[in-house]
Design a protein around this motif. Structure first.
Motif, PDB file in Angstrom:
ATOM      1  N   SER A 151      -3.156  -5.510   3.714  1.00 49.60           N
ATOM      2  CA  SER A 151      -2.338  -6.597   3.155  1.00 49.60           C
ATOM      3  C   SER A 151      -0.890  -6.484   3.579  1.00 49.60           C
ATOM      4  N   LYS A 152      -0.506  -5.350   4.132  1.00 50.08           N
ATOM      5  CA  LYS A 152       0.890  -5.148   4.556  1.00 50.08           C
ATOM      6  C   LYS A 152       0.967  -3.975   5.526  1.00 50.08           C
ATOM      7  N   GLY A 153       2.171  -3.711   6.017  1.00 54.58           N
ATOM      8  CA  GLY A 153       2.442  -2.498   6.787  1.00 54.58           C
ATOM      9  C   GLY A 153       1.594  -2.323   8.036  1.00 54.58           C
ATOM     10  N   VAL A 168      -9.934  -8.078   5.949  1.00 58.43           N
ATOM     11  CA  VAL A 168      -8.617  -7.601   5.524  1.00 58.43           C
ATOM     12  C   VAL A 168      -8.762  -7.084   4.092  1.00 58.43           C
ATOM     13  N   ASN A 169      -8.895  -5.779   3.964  1.00 58.36           N
ATOM     14  CA  ASN A 169      -9.065  -5.188   2.620  1.00 58.36           C
ATOM     15  C   ASN A 169      -7.695  -4.980   1.966  1.00 58.36           C
ATOM     16  N   TYR A 170      -7.668  -5.091   0.643  1.00 59.75           N
ATOM     17  CA  TYR A 170      -6.448  -4.802  -0.119  1.00 59.75           C
ATOM     18  C   TYR A 170      -6.861  -4.288  -1.488  1.00 59.75           C
ATOM     19  N   ALA A 171      -5.891  -3.673  -2.184  1.00 58.57           N
ATOM     20  CA  ALA A 171      -6.174  -3.200  -3.542  1.00 58.57           C
ATOM     21  C   ALA A 171      -5.633  -4.181  -4.575  1.00 58.57           C
ATOM     22  N   PHE A 172      -4.355  -4.547  -4.441  1.00 53.17           N
ATOM     23  CA  PHE A 172      -3.698  -5.401  -5.452  1.00 53.17           C
ATOM     24  C   PHE A 172      -3.094  -6.671  -4.857  1.00 53.17           C
ATOM     25  N   SER A 173      -2.616  -6.598  -3.614  1.00 55.44           N
ATOM     26  CA  SER A 173      -1.790  -7.685  -3.048  1.00 55.44           C
ATOM     27  C   SER A 173      -2.639  -8.794  -2.450  1.00 55.44           C
ATOM     28  N   VAL A 223     -10.460   1.444  -2.440  1.00 52.25           N
ATOM     29  CA  VAL A 223     -11.389   2.243  -1.622  1.00 52.25           C
ATOM     30  C   VAL A 223     -11.470   3.707  -2.067  1.00 52.25           C
ATOM     31  N   SER A 224     -10.783   4.057  -3.153  1.00 53.11           N
ATOM     32  CA  SER A 224     -11.000   5.395  -3.704  1.00 53.11           C
ATOM     33  C   SER A 224     -12.175   5.389  -4.683  1.00 53.11           C
ATOM     34  N   LYS A 225     -12.793   4.211  -4.887  1.00 58.51           N
ATOM     35  CA  LYS A 225     -13.898   4.090  -5.855  1.00 58.51           C
ATOM     36  C   LYS A 225     -15.185   3.689  -5.135  1.00 58.51           C
ATOM     37  N   ASN A 249      -9.670   3.230   8.866  1.00 56.57           N
ATOM     38  CA  ASN A 249      -9.307   3.841   7.585  1.00 56.57           C
ATOM     39  C   ASN A 249      -7.794   4.001   7.534  1.00 56.57           C
ATOM     40  N   ASN A 250      -7.144   2.947   7.059  1.00 58.14           N
ATOM     41  CA  ASN A 250      -5.675   2.925   7.035  1.00 58.14           C
ATOM     42  C   ASN A 250      -5.103   3.105   5.630  1.00 58.14           C
ATOM     43  N   ALA A 251      -5.812   2.618   4.592  1.00 52.58           N
ATOM     44  CA  ALA A 251      -5.258   2.663   3.225  1.00 52.58           C
ATOM     45  C   ALA A 251      -4.837   4.084   2.886  1.00 52.58           C
ATOM     46  N   ILE A 292      -6.111   6.595  10.123  1.00 53.61           N
ATOM     47  CA  ILE A 292      -4.656   6.668  10.222  1.00 53.61           C
ATOM     48  C   ILE A 292      -4.206   7.926   9.470  1.00 53.61           C
ATOM     49  N   SER A 293      -3.889   8.937  10.262  1.00 55.12           N
ATOM     50  CA  SER A 293      -3.419  10.207   9.727  1.00 55.12           C
ATOM     51  C   SER A 293      -1.889  10.180   9.698  1.00 55.12           C
ATOM     52  N   SER A 294      -1.240  11.281  10.039  1.00 62.41           N
ATOM     53  CA  SER A 294       0.234  11.296  10.062  1.00 62.41           C
ATOM     54  C   SER A 294       0.713  12.489  10.876  1.00 62.41           C
ATOM     55  N   PRO A 349       1.044   8.824  13.132  1.00 59.14           N
ATOM     56  CA  PRO A 349       2.388   8.302  13.369  1.00 59.14           C
ATOM     57  C   PRO A 349       3.484   9.167  12.741  1.00 59.14           C
ATOM     58  N   SER A 350       4.659   9.107  13.371  1.00 57.24           N
ATOM     59  CA  SER A 350       5.895   9.553  12.713  1.00 57.24           C
ATOM     60  C   SER A 350       6.363   8.395  11.812  1.00 57.24           C
ATOM     61  N   LEU A 351       7.620   8.406  11.408  1.00 53.38           N
ATOM     62  CA  LEU A 351       8.114   7.379  10.474  1.00 53.38           C
ATOM     63  C   LEU A 351       8.015   5.974  11.079  1.00 53.38           C
ATOM     64  N   VAL A 352       7.348   5.083  10.339  1.00 55.84           N
ATOM     65  CA  VAL A 352       7.174   3.683  10.751  1.00 55.84           C
ATOM     66  C   VAL A 352       7.758   2.793   9.659  1.00 55.84           C
ATOM     67  N   GLU A 353       8.496   1.768  10.062  1.00 62.19           N
ATOM     68  CA  GLU A 353       9.090   0.853   9.074  1.00 62.19           C
ATOM     69  C   GLU A 353       8.013  -0.075   8.509  1.00 62.19           C
ATOM     70  N   THR A 354       7.720   0.090   7.230  1.00 62.74           N
ATOM     71  CA  THR A 354       6.724  -0.748   6.548  1.00 62.74           C
ATOM     72  C   THR A 354       7.225  -1.055   5.137  1.00 62.74           C
ATOM     73  N   GLU A 355       6.505  -1.921   4.444  1.00 61.80           N
ATOM     74  CA  GLU A 355       6.821  -2.175   3.036  1.00 61.80           C
ATOM     75  C   GLU A 355       6.809  -0.856   2.267  1.00 61.80           C
ATOM     76  N   GLY A 356       5.823  -0.018   2.584  1.00 63.50           N
ATOM     77  CA  GLY A 356       5.666   1.252   1.876  1.00 63.50           C
ATOM     78  C   GLY A 356       6.832   2.209   2.105  1.00 63.50           C
TER      79      GLY A 356
HETATM   80  P1  NAP Z   1       2.096   0.435   2.909  1.00 61.46           P
HETATM   81  O1  NAP Z   1       3.103  -0.441   3.558  1.00 61.46           O
HETATM   82  O2  NAP Z   1       2.421   1.044   1.601  1.00 61.46           O
HETATM   83  O3  NAP Z   1       0.702  -0.366   2.760  1.00 61.46           O
HETATM   84  C1  NAP Z   1      -0.368   0.307   2.152  1.00 61.46           C
HETATM   85  C2  NAP Z   1      -1.602  -0.537   2.200  1.00 61.46           C
HETATM   86  O4  NAP Z   1      -2.683   0.213   1.598  1.00 61.46           O
HETATM   87  C3  NAP Z   1      -1.490  -1.826   1.421  1.00 61.46           C
HETATM   88  O5  NAP Z   1      -2.210  -2.829   2.078  1.00 61.46           O
HETATM   89  C4  NAP Z   1      -2.163  -1.472   0.089  1.00 61.46           C
HETATM   90  O6  NAP Z   1      -2.774  -2.593  -0.552  1.00 61.46           O
HETATM   91  C5  NAP Z   1      -3.259  -0.554   0.563  1.00 61.46           C
HETATM   92  N1  NAP Z   1      -3.789   0.278  -0.503  1.00 61.46           N
HETATM   93  C6  NAP Z   1      -3.118   1.106  -1.342  1.00 61.46           C
HETATM   94  N2  NAP Z   1      -3.970   1.693  -2.201  1.00 61.46           N
HETATM   95  C7  NAP Z   1      -5.200   1.221  -1.897  1.00 61.46           C
HETATM   96  C8  NAP Z   1      -6.495   1.440  -2.422  1.00 61.46           C
HETATM   97  N3  NAP Z   1      -6.704   2.290  -3.459  1.00 61.46           N
HETATM   98  N4  NAP Z   1      -7.542   0.766  -1.882  1.00 61.46           N
HETATM   99  C9  NAP Z   1      -7.347  -0.097  -0.836  1.00 61.46           C
HETATM  100  N5  NAP Z   1      -6.149  -0.328  -0.296  1.00 61.46           N
HETATM  101  C10 NAP Z   1      -5.085   0.320  -0.819  1.00 61.46           C
HETATM  102  O7  NAP Z   1       1.650   1.664   3.858  1.00 61.46           O
HETATM  103  P2  NAP Z   1       1.988   1.984   5.395  1.00 61.46           P
HETATM  104  O8  NAP Z   1       3.335   2.572   5.484  1.00 61.46           O
HETATM  105  O9  NAP Z   1       1.632   0.815   6.229  1.00 61.46           O
HETATM  106  O10 NAP Z   1       0.939   3.182   5.661  1.00 61.46           O
HETATM  107  C11 NAP Z   1      -0.386   2.898   6.039  1.00 61.46           C
HETATM  108  C12 NAP Z   1      -1.064   4.201   6.442  1.00 61.46           C
HETATM  109  O11 NAP Z   1      -0.329   4.848   7.465  1.00 61.46           O
HETATM  110  C13 NAP Z   1      -1.203   5.215   5.311  1.00 61.46           C
HETATM  111  O12 NAP Z   1      -2.423   5.900   5.422  1.00 61.46           O
HETATM  112  C14 NAP Z   1      -0.050   6.182   5.581  1.00 61.46           C
HETATM  113  O13 NAP Z   1      -0.299   7.452   5.058  1.00 61.46           O
HETATM  114  C15 NAP Z   1      -0.052   6.173   7.096  1.00 61.46           C
HETATM  115  N6  NAP Z   1       1.231   6.569   7.688  1.00 61.46           N
HETATM  116  C16 NAP Z   1       2.336   5.802   7.461  1.00 61.46           C
HETATM  117  C17 NAP Z   1       3.536   6.179   8.056  1.00 61.46           C
HETATM  118  C18 NAP Z   1       4.800   5.381   7.859  1.00 61.46           C
HETATM  119  O14 NAP Z   1       5.891   5.908   8.166  1.00 61.46           O
HETATM  120  N7  NAP Z   1       4.706   4.147   7.390  1.00 61.46           N
HETATM  121  C19 NAP Z   1       3.604   7.322   8.862  1.00 61.46           C
HETATM  122  C20 NAP Z   1       2.447   8.071   9.045  1.00 61.46           C
HETATM  123  C21 NAP Z   1       1.273   7.683   8.467  1.00 61.46           C
HETATM  124  P3  NAP Z   1      -2.039  -3.315  -1.788  1.00 61.46           P
HETATM  125  O15 NAP Z   1      -0.816  -3.912  -1.185  1.00 61.46           O
HETATM  126  O16 NAP Z   1      -3.024  -4.332  -2.234  1.00 61.46           O
HETATM  127  O17 NAP Z   1      -1.747  -2.256  -2.785  1.00 61.46           O
END
Ligand code: NAP
Length: 248
Positions: A15-17, A35-40, A65-67, A90-92, A140-142, A185-192
């Motif tokens: 749903s984002k990022g 396109v899977n999502y939990a809340f958004s 997806v933890s359930k 497997n990105n969540a 998607i690891s880190s 990935p290293s640091l990526v600009e996302t909503e998270g």
């Molecule tokens: P993000 O912007 O926070 O987005 C997270 C996504 O995961 C959202 O779509 C969210 O859905 C979903 N999600 C959360 N809990 C969930 C659940 N229980 N079941 C299903 N979906 C769930 O995250 P991001 O920064 O893009 O990161 C994505 C992945 O990349 C993660 O595994 C993260 O560890 C990895 N990563 C990120 C970075 C970085 O710098 N951004 C670096 C290395 C690795 P809702 O919106 O519906 O909650």
């Protein structure tokens, strides 16, 4: 002919990022995408609209997806709408930092339940829907799985587990032509990462200072590699972890 014409993909947390960008890039290469999502719901619907308005195929499916039960429902819906599965991303995932003294059982299980158990549950269900020709799992690891930061012991451990699972499942599933790879990935600009306070401050500057290419990542930097792993361009690659970090 596009690289993923006729393929069916599930992207968890799309749903984002990073997940949203992966969903859009897979669809642009011809895959039909769940396109899977939990809340958004709104975010997921927006990604589906973007894909459909550019001629692609996508549906949004809610599932935590933890359930296990919700994971089963996610793949049942995929089967019902598209008839099978070829690609599972497997990105969540969630990332929360705690010092050693602030670690609790609840904080440990929250991250492990999604980042590790969730990834195993989706992989377990997903492979049941792969056809006789095999399939593709992309985790998607880190970067922190191998270069952990202070206060990230729980999160880094979840991603080290993801790396180990990637290599183990690659060996377990290779004879069925199911490939399993990870992107780290290293640091990526996302909503998270905005929400976590990692963007637009000294932390970002520190990361950039240690990054030979001089910038943090954007979701597309990761999505293009996901397309590579999902396509036959990587036909003889499995069990790998690809660091994408601008050289950090
Ligand atoms: P993000 O912007 O926070 O987005 C997270 C996504 O995961 C959202 O779509 C969210 O859905 C979903 N999600 C959360 N809990 C969930 C659940 N229980 N079941 C299903 N979906 C769930 O995250 P991001 O920064 O893009 O990161 C994505 C992945 O990349 C993660 O595994 C993260 O560890 C990895 N990563 C990120 C970075 C970085 O710098 N951004 C670096 C290395 C690795 P809702 O919106 O519906 O909650």
């Amino acid at each position: 002919m596009k690289k993923l014409d006729g393929k069916i993909a599930v992207v968890t947390g799309a749903s984002k990022g990073i997940g949203a960008s992966i969903a859009k890039h897979l669809a642009a290469e011809g895959a039909a995408v769940v396109v899977n999502y939990a809340f958004s719901k709104e975010g997921a619907d927006r990604i589906v609209d973007e894909i459909v308005s550019t001629g692609g195929k996508a549906i949004a499916v809610q599932a935590d997806v933890s359930k296990r039960v919700e994971v089963e429902q996610l793949f049942a819906k995929t089967q019902q709408v598209f008839g099978r599965l070829d690609i599972l991303v497997n990105n969540a995932g969630i990332y929360e930092n705690y010092s050693l003294e602030d670690i609790t059982e609840q904080r440990f299980h929250k991250q492990f339940d999604l980042n590790v158990l969730g990834l195993l549950l989706t992989s377990q269900q997903g492979v049941k829907h792969f056809g006789a020709e095999g399939g593709n799992i992309i985790n998607i690891s880190s970067l922190v799985s191998t270069i952990p930061l202070p206060n990230s012991s729980i999160y880094s451990a979840t991603k080290a587990a993801v790396d180990a699972i990637t290599k183990s499942l690659a060996k377990e599933l290779g004879s069925r032509n199911i490939r399993v790879n990870a992107i780290n990935p290293s640091l990526v600009e996302t909503e998270g990462t905005h929400l976590a306070g990692a963007i637009g401050n000294d932390f970002q500057k520190q990361v950039e200072a240690q990054t030979p290419l001089g910038r943090i990542g954007q979701p597309q930097d990761i999505a293009l590699a996901a397309v590579f792993f999902a396509s036959s361009d990587s036909a003889w690659i499995t069990g790998e972890t690809l660091v994408i970090s601008g050289g950090f």
